[in-house]
Scaffold this motif. Structure first.
Motif, short mmCIF file in Angstrom:
data_model
loop_
_atom_site.label_atom_id
_atom_site.label_comp_id
_atom_site.label_asym_id
_atom_site.label_seq_id
_atom_site.Cartn_x
_atom_site.Cartn_y
_atom_site.Cartn_z
N UNK A 184 7.31 1.04 9.27
CA UNK A 184 7.73 1.94 8.29
C UNK A 184 6.92 2.16 7.16
N UNK A 185 6.10 1.56 6.70
CA UNK A 185 5.09 1.71 5.70
C UNK A 185 3.92 2.68 6.10
N UNK A 192 3.73 6.58 4.40
CA UNK A 192 2.71 7.22 4.06
C UNK A 192 2.35 8.36 4.78
N UNK A 193 2.36 8.33 6.06
CA UNK A 193 2.14 9.44 6.93
C UNK A 193 3.06 10.79 6.40
N UNK A 194 4.41 10.58 6.29
CA UNK A 194 5.37 11.42 5.78
C UNK A 194 4.91 12.05 4.47
N UNK A 195 4.69 11.40 3.39
CA UNK A 195 4.10 11.81 2.27
C UNK A 195 2.99 12.83 2.12
N UNK A 229 0.75 -1.21 0.03
CA UNK A 229 -0.06 -0.13 0.10
C UNK A 229 0.89 1.27 0.06
N UNK A 230 2.08 1.07 0.88
CA UNK A 230 3.11 2.45 0.93
C UNK A 230 3.40 2.69 -0.65
N UNK A 252 2.69 9.82 -3.58
CA UNK A 252 4.14 10.28 -3.06
C UNK A 252 5.13 10.43 -3.85
N UNK A 253 4.87 10.41 -5.18
CA UNK A 253 5.93 10.10 -5.83
C UNK A 253 7.07 11.29 -6.04
N UNK A 254 6.43 12.57 -6.06
CA UNK A 254 7.16 13.77 -5.97
C UNK A 254 7.91 13.92 -4.63
#
Length: 403
Positions: free
Chosen positions: A290-291, A295-298, A68-69, A77-79
């Motif tokens: 970590x996943x 996701x949270x960081x993105x 999912x991450x 999240x790609x950028x």
């Protein structure tokens, strides 16, 4: 063999002659041991390993979370994946007690303004970037290329070369006798690595289990004079990507392992006692966390950039918005790097950066004599959060690699 059937490292007694003998006192020379015990790493290419139902279920859940991450990374999240790479490089270095802020890391990478730890973490980022370009199967050449990228600027004589001398962890600087762990003598390293490479090609083990054991076995072999930990953690990302779990973005696994460095070291100790499931369980739990962290960081970076876009002066025909979106990948800029990245003149980029500074979105400062740069404190703070598992830092132990 250990109780679960996994092969346990053996021991051999080897002669010891210190290269520092001429600098020692007579008493130190008398007390210096003449022998030491080194590990004999067993072959694992075909070793049997069975996961409990509970552990297998936990791995399946963690794999789903990592998938999912990476799915998010392929779109939303790609950028931000360059920032995840740098944050993960910083976290991996912090495990080795090489600490540097996101700001210093970006300045060192973009402007060559860093020394000491900053330069070493930039090298770690290069190693992880080199790792991302490696194609299977794993070989000695690909492993050496990662290590070369890591150490070529700080230790060129050792970069990209297997060790030709003893190394040990803990204990005295004078000899490996009494050390916490003594890896195999250097003559055994090439054969041990070939066995490890064969293990990484196995398809009968789930991906997190295979990656955890490969990492632990690599650290047990300890093939280099320096940089084993950082190279071994770059190897984690190679294997996860090849397994199809993280082809789009690096999983911030080191950031989570940083939250409890002592548990990480204890799991390596357990592996060296023939207990592989300890590090397998650690990796499974860390991968799931970590996943969620990635996701949270993105999402947090995305919300920050959107808020900045809303506050932007946003004049038509200016690169203001393009530069704000660029900050998601490069939160430290000067006029030249901004101009090149968004395709405008340096003068236009400078005017845009100054407008964003006036709007309170950027902070301008001198990066050197007559050289001005701009940084986004908000995004740099987020990078530091990811590198330290969102602030859940554990105090590293006192273990260190000895030459």
């Amino acid at each position: 063999m250990s109780e679960n059937g996994w092969p346990r490292p053996g021991r051999e007694t080897l002669p010891w002659t210190s290269r520092m003998a001429e600098f020692l006192t007579p008493r130190q020379r008398v007390l210096l041991p003449s022998t030491y015990e080194a590990a004999v790493v067993p072959e694992i290419a075909d070793a049997a390993l069975t996961l409990s139902t509970r552990l297998a279920a936990a791995e399946a859940d963690a794999v789903a979370a990592v998938s999912r991450f990476d799915s998010d990374a392929a779109s939303a999240l790609l950028p931000f994946t360059p920032l995840l790479l740098r944050s993960e490089s910083s976290a991996s270095s912090r495990i080795e007690q090489l600490t540097v802020s996101a700001r210093r890391l970006m300045e060192a990478e973009l402007f060559g303004a860093g020394r000491g730890n900053a330069a070493l973490v930039v090298a770690n980022t290069r190693a992880m970037t080199a790792a991302a370009s490696i194609r299977p199967p794993l070989s000695l050449d690909s492993l050496l290329s990662m290590h070369r990228a890591l150490l070529e600027s700080s230790a060129p004589d050792d970069a990209g070369a297997l060790r030709r001398e003893p190394v040990w962890i803990g204990g005295s600087e004078l000899s490996p006798a009494g050390a916490l762990f003594v890896p195999p003598r250097h003559e055994r390293v090439p054969e041990a690595l070939e066995d490890l490479f064969a293990f990484t090609r196995r398809t009968d083990l789930p991906p997190l289990t295979r990656t955890a054991i490969a990492h632990a076995h690599f650290e047990t072999i300890h093939p280099f004079v320096d940089g084993n930990g950082r190279t071994g953690r770059a190897l984690i990302h190679v294997l996860l990507s090849w397994a199809g779990l993280t082809p789009h973005a690096p999983l911030p696994l080191s950031a989570v392992l940083l939250a409890d460095v002592d548990s990480y070291f204890r799991s390596l100790d357990a592996y060296r006692r023939g207990e592989p499931l300890v590090i397998v369980e650690l990796f499974i739990g860390a991968a799931a966390r970590a996943a969620a962290l990635g996701r949270s960081a993105g999402r947090r970076i995305g919300r920050t950039v959107e808020a900045m876009l809303e506050r932007s002066p946003g004049r038509a025909g200016t690169p203001d918005r393009a530069i704000i979106e660029l900050l998601a990948r490069r939160p430290v800029l000067d006029a030249g790097s901004a101009a090149t990245a968004v395709g405008v003149s340096e003068a236009a980029a400078r005017r845009s950066l100054e407008r964003l500074e006036a709007a309170g979105l950027l902070r301008g400062y001198l990066i050197g004599p007559h050289r001005r740069a701009w940084r986004s404190p908000e995004i740099l703070d987020l990078m530091d959060d990811v590198a330290s598992a969102l602030g859940r830092r554990a105090r590293p132990g006192t273990r260190r690699e000895m030459p």
